[in-house]
Enzyme design. Structure first.
Site, PDB file in Angstrom:
ATOM      1  N   GLY A  11       0.718  -1.148  -0.059  1.00 47.77           N
ATOM      2  CA  GLY A  11      -0.177   0.021  -0.032  1.00 47.77           C
ATOM      3  C   GLY A  11       0.970   1.195   0.023  1.00 47.77           C
ATOM      4  N   PHE A  12       0.112   2.520  -0.198  1.00 46.12           N
ATOM      5  CA  PHE A  12       0.720   3.619  -0.224  1.00 46.12           C
ATOM      6  C   PHE A  12       1.695   3.938   1.203  1.00 46.12           C
ATOM      7  CE2 PHE A  12      -0.184   8.072   1.523  1.00 46.12           C
ATOM      8  CZ  PHE A  12       1.048   8.819   0.659  1.00 46.12           C
ATOM      9  N   ASP A  32       0.758  -8.557   2.126  1.00 42.77           N
ATOM     10  CA  ASP A  32      -0.380  -7.704   1.479  1.00 42.77           C
ATOM     11  C   ASP A  32      -0.877  -8.902   1.003  1.00 42.77           C
ATOM     12  OD1 ASP A  32      -1.830  -5.897  -0.198  1.00 42.77           O
ATOM     13  OD2 ASP A  32      -0.300  -4.497   0.881  1.00 42.77           O
ATOM     14  N   GLY A  37      -3.566  -2.646  -2.352  1.00 46.00           N
ATOM     15  CA  GLY A  37      -2.200  -2.500  -2.760  1.00 46.00           C
ATOM     16  C   GLY A  37      -1.590  -2.969  -4.199  1.00 46.00           C
ATOM     17  N   LEU A  77      -0.414  -1.861   9.472  1.00 46.40           N
ATOM     18  CA  LEU A  77      -0.613  -0.827   8.655  1.00 46.40           C
ATOM     19  C   LEU A  77      -2.076  -1.384   7.710  1.00 46.40           C
ATOM     20  CD1 LEU A  77       2.392  -0.016   8.741  1.00 46.40           C
ATOM     21  CD2 LEU A  77       1.570   1.746   7.378  1.00 46.40           C
ATOM     22  N   TYR A 148     -15.388   3.397   9.898  1.00 45.19           N
ATOM     23  CA  TYR A 148     -13.909   3.391   9.744  1.00 45.19           C
ATOM     24  C   TYR A 148     -13.522   3.757  11.359  1.00 45.19           C
ATOM     25  CZ  TYR A 148      -8.981   4.652   8.427  1.00 45.19           C
ATOM     26  OH  TYR A 148      -7.630   4.818   8.510  1.00 45.19           O
ATOM     27  N   LYS A 152     -11.265   1.295  14.213  1.00 40.44           N
ATOM     28  CA  LYS A 152     -10.168   1.991  14.767  1.00 40.44           C
ATOM     29  C   LYS A 152     -10.052   2.011  16.138  1.00 40.44           C
ATOM     30  CE  LYS A 152      -7.081   1.446  11.019  1.00 40.44           C
ATOM     31  NZ  LYS A 152      -6.001   0.630  11.318  1.00 40.44           N
TER      32      LYS A 152
END
Length: 330
Positions: A11-12, A32, A37, A77, A148, A152
């Protein structure tokens, strides 16, 4: 050699973190499932003998265990983001089960555990800048976008409690508005990604709401420096720390800045989209989102350094390389 496991590695953010930790001499395993990703983000890492890529779903505990033998630190992540257009189910299940599995693995390996949470957990709290002990003010479960933040917030509780139970070191990082090369080119990448795309294609810039909502934007190199600082610190066990820049900018101003930096003249063509028209369902936004970064400075000696305009220019240059061939093909 110090061994890391980084989830969401293609991913980023995580791919940049992989590059940084390899440059610091770590042995890195990246996990991943490539659902979001892009393995191209790991082109450089894959040429390094100290990097191992394992394609696996963090929600599959057996597959995750097979990815790594010995590990000193797990940096988690992998996550689904705000379900702006899709349903909330994946966001809730992946973020809860994936965190449970990554944390369980850290417990089994007696490894340090660092997780990236989100500034979205502060929700609609009007008191900015947000300090880490500020209240979480979330909207109704009937508004899917709060899935979301809810997932989290649950992750944060789970990590702090379970790490204490199994006796491992853990840190929770709340990330504020990261952007830069390799960012997702849709809304998953943030408004700056969508704005750059529209401007380079000479299209109307879509802005959700009235555009007066404000954010801070943190260049990716700063964000991953903050994550690395937490992974290497022995000073932040059982701590929650904001990682971000603290320059406040409205979304309308952001669009105008990007328009100018893309070399355009005159005024940008902007379409304001009412929230309930985003996906033809109820949607709520956060009016202001700015971090209090004093704790990061105190515990990690970390502060963001890249000015917004400098970061945007680098991001525009990168995104132009991706968009120009597509425009020519059209």
């Amino acid at each position: 050699m110090r061994k890391l496991l980084i989830t969401g590695a293609a991913g980023f953010l995580a791919s940049h973190l992989v590059d940084l930790m390899l440059s610091r001499g770590y042995d890195v395993t990246g996990v991943d499932d490539l659902s979001h990703g892009n393995v191209q983000n790991l082109d450089g890492a894959l040429r390094d003998s100290r990097f191992h890529f394992c394609q696996a779903d963090v929600c599959d505990m057996s597959a995750l265990r097979h990815c790594v033998d010995k590990v000193d630190t797990v940096i988690h992540l992998a996550a689904y983001k705000i379900p702006r257009y899709g349903t909330a189910t994946k966001t809730l299940l992946v973020n809860s089960q994936g965190t449970m599995n990554a944390l369980q693995l850290a417990c089994e390996k007696s490894a340090k555990f660092v997780i990236t949470s989100t500034s979205d957990v502060y929700g609609k709290n009007p008191n900015v800048p947000f300090s880490e002990d500020a209240d979480s003010v979330l909207g109704s479960p009937t508004v899917g976008r709060w899935a979301y933040a809810t997932s989290k917030r649950y992750d944060e509780h789970l990590v702090l409690a379970m790490a204490e139970d199994c006796g491992i070191y853990t840190t929770v990082l709340r990330i504020f508005g990261s952007y830069g090369p390799r960012q997702n080119l849709s809304w998953w990448g943030g408004p700056q990604s969508v704005f750059i795309d529209a401007i380079l294609r000479d299209e109307v810039i879509p802005i959700h709401g009235d555009g007066q909502q404000t954010r801070s934007f943190t260049f990716v190199s700063d964000t991953v420096r903050g994550i690395a600082a937490a992974a290497e610190s022995s000073n932040c066990n059982q701590e929650i720390i904001n990682i971000g820049a603290n320059e406040e900018v409205s979304i309308l101003d952001l669009a105008s800045r990007i328009y100018r930096m893309c070399g355009k003249s005159g005024s940008p063509a902007i379409k304001l989209i009412p929230y309930d028209e985003i996906a033809n369902r109820k949607y709520e936004d956060v009016r202001r989102r700015i971090p209090d970064t004093r704790k990061a400075k105190e515990l990690l000696n970390f502060e963001a350094k890249i000015p917004l305009e400098q970061g945007l220019l680098e991001t525009i240059a990168w995104q132009r390389q991706w968009i120009t061939p597509l425009v020519q093909a059209d």
